[in-house]
Motif scaffolding. Sequence first.
Motif, PDB file in Angstrom:
ATOM      1  N   GLU A 188       0.817  -1.223   0.000  1.00 16.63           N
ATOM      2  CA  GLU A 188       0.000   0.000   0.000  1.00 16.63           C
ATOM      3  C   GLU A 188       0.848   1.270   0.000  1.00 16.63           C
ATOM      4  O   GLU A 188       0.316   2.370  -0.114  1.00 16.63           O
ATOM      5  CB  GLU A 188      -0.959  -0.024   1.197  1.00 16.63           C
ATOM      6  CG  GLU A 188      -2.012  -1.117   1.067  1.00 16.63           C
ATOM      7  CD  GLU A 188      -2.751  -1.418   2.353  1.00 16.63           C
ATOM      8  OE1 GLU A 188      -3.976  -1.522   2.339  1.00 16.63           O
ATOM      9  OE2 GLU A 188      -2.082  -1.556   3.405  1.00 16.63           O
ATOM     10  N   GLY A 191     -13.167  -1.584   2.086  1.00 20.28           N
ATOM     11  CA  GLY A 191     -14.402  -2.138   1.552  1.00 20.28           C
ATOM     12  C   GLY A 191     -15.484  -1.073   1.471  1.00 20.28           C
ATOM     13  O   GLY A 191     -15.705  -0.329   2.428  1.00 20.28           O
ATOM     14  N   CYS A 231     -13.858  -8.286   9.997  1.00 22.34           N
ATOM     15  CA  CYS A 231     -14.270  -7.732   8.704  1.00 22.34           C
ATOM     16  C   CYS A 231     -15.646  -8.279   8.330  1.00 22.34           C
ATOM     17  O   CYS A 231     -15.964  -9.426   8.645  1.00 22.34           O
ATOM     18  CB  CYS A 231     -13.278  -8.129   7.618  1.00 22.34           C
ATOM     19  SG  CYS A 231     -11.663  -7.418   7.905  1.00 22.34           S
ATOM     20  N   GLU A 268      -7.777  -0.164  10.419  1.00 21.72           N
ATOM     21  CA  GLU A 268      -6.763   0.624  11.141  1.00 21.72           C
ATOM     22  C   GLU A 268      -7.157   2.074  11.419  1.00 21.72           C
ATOM     23  O   GLU A 268      -6.695   2.681  12.400  1.00 21.72           O
ATOM     24  CB  GLU A 268      -5.438   0.662  10.335  1.00 21.72           C
ATOM     25  CG  GLU A 268      -4.762  -0.665  10.097  1.00 21.72           C
ATOM     26  CD  GLU A 268      -5.352  -1.410   8.893  1.00 21.72           C
ATOM     27  OE1 GLU A 268      -5.971  -0.763   8.031  1.00 21.72           O
ATOM     28  OE2 GLU A 268      -5.191  -2.646   8.839  1.00 21.72           O
ATOM     29  N   SER A 325     -11.146  -1.715  -2.677  1.00 25.86           N
ATOM     30  CA  SER A 325     -10.678  -3.008  -3.202  1.00 25.86           C
ATOM     31  C   SER A 325     -11.810  -4.015  -3.328  1.00 25.86           C
ATOM     32  O   SER A 325     -11.681  -5.028  -4.021  1.00 25.86           O
ATOM     33  CB  SER A 325      -9.617  -3.587  -2.263  1.00 25.86           C
ATOM     34  OG  SER A 325     -10.088  -3.587  -0.928  1.00 25.86           O
ATOM     35  N   VAL A 339     -18.514  -4.368   0.630  1.00 24.28           N
ATOM     36  CA  VAL A 339     -18.940  -5.081   1.838  1.00 24.28           C
ATOM     37  C   VAL A 339     -20.178  -5.888   1.438  1.00 24.28           C
ATOM     38  O   VAL A 339     -21.270  -5.346   1.291  1.00 24.28           O
ATOM     39  CB  VAL A 339     -19.228  -4.085   2.994  1.00 24.28           C
ATOM     40  CG1 VAL A 339     -19.884  -4.813   4.155  1.00 24.28           C
ATOM     41  CG2 VAL A 339     -17.936  -3.402   3.431  1.00 24.28           C
TER      42      VAL A 339
END
Length: 245
Positions: free
Chosen positions: A13, A81, A166, A188, A210, A213
């Motif tokens: 990243e 997400g 997640c 984070e 990316s 959800v």
Amino acid sequence: MKPIVLTASTDMELALLVEQLGGAPLAGLGHLKAWRAAAPSGAGEVILAVTGIGKVNAACAATLVVERCAPRLLINTGCGGAMAGSGLVVGDLAVASAECFPEEGVQTPQGWRGLDLIGIPAAVRGDARIFNEVPLAAGAAHQALELARREGYRVALGPFHTVSTCSGTAEHGTELARRYPGICENMEGAALAQVAFIYDIPFLEVRGISNLVEDRDLSRWNLKLAVTEVQKFLIKFLQFYSSSS
Ligand SMILES: O=C(O)c1cccc(C(=O)CC[C@H]2O[C@@H](n3cnc4c(=O)[nH]cnc43)[C@H](O)[C@@H]2O)c1
């Protein structure tokens, strides 16, 4: 001039930023893998650091970089997400207007309640107390949003969720969204935002989407696209911000 510090949870990243800015390895930031580079405008320095995944790693890293580097701006990036209703799709950008811990609280017989039920704030600075939601100063977020729009990115501004578990089902995402509004889930951001709040340092979070959800389907994810798009944007943002602040 104080540096800008830019963090992400993994090497991938930050890799494009390190390459494009000509980052040189930086020792002395505790356990963190880090680089330093001249800011693109030539005004000051950018320090890039890998936090590791999750809230604990993020909070440790944020405290280290804030104590050792005293940044004028802390930026967190990476992938994330897209939450239902955000309008975001894979490859878009999301800018945080606030960060949130949607899991910290109490499961009561009447349902889930946040930290305000316990009555102990997660952090205090002067008269300000935060429970599950970490407010962010609007300045840098609006600058990032406007620059992203000018540069032709599809982008949304809104609150982010930082989770330990997640949402691998659409139903779980909907349950968290019932607790607090959100456009982008990650692991984070709220921890870094809380440290920035405690030290009263401006905090910006921009993520590349990316995945959605939804019910977990890794074939629909595109991590590479997400991290490339957001890093390309942040190079432009650093050019703009470091010359204007
Ligand atoms: O395998 C899985 O089901 C899975 C679920 C969430 C994230 C991952 C990752 O490989 C990336 C973790 C990394 O990326 C951020 N991230 C990206 N998408 C999400 C998400 O939908 N929910 C929470 N975090 C996400 C996160 O900040 C981590 O650093 C795999």
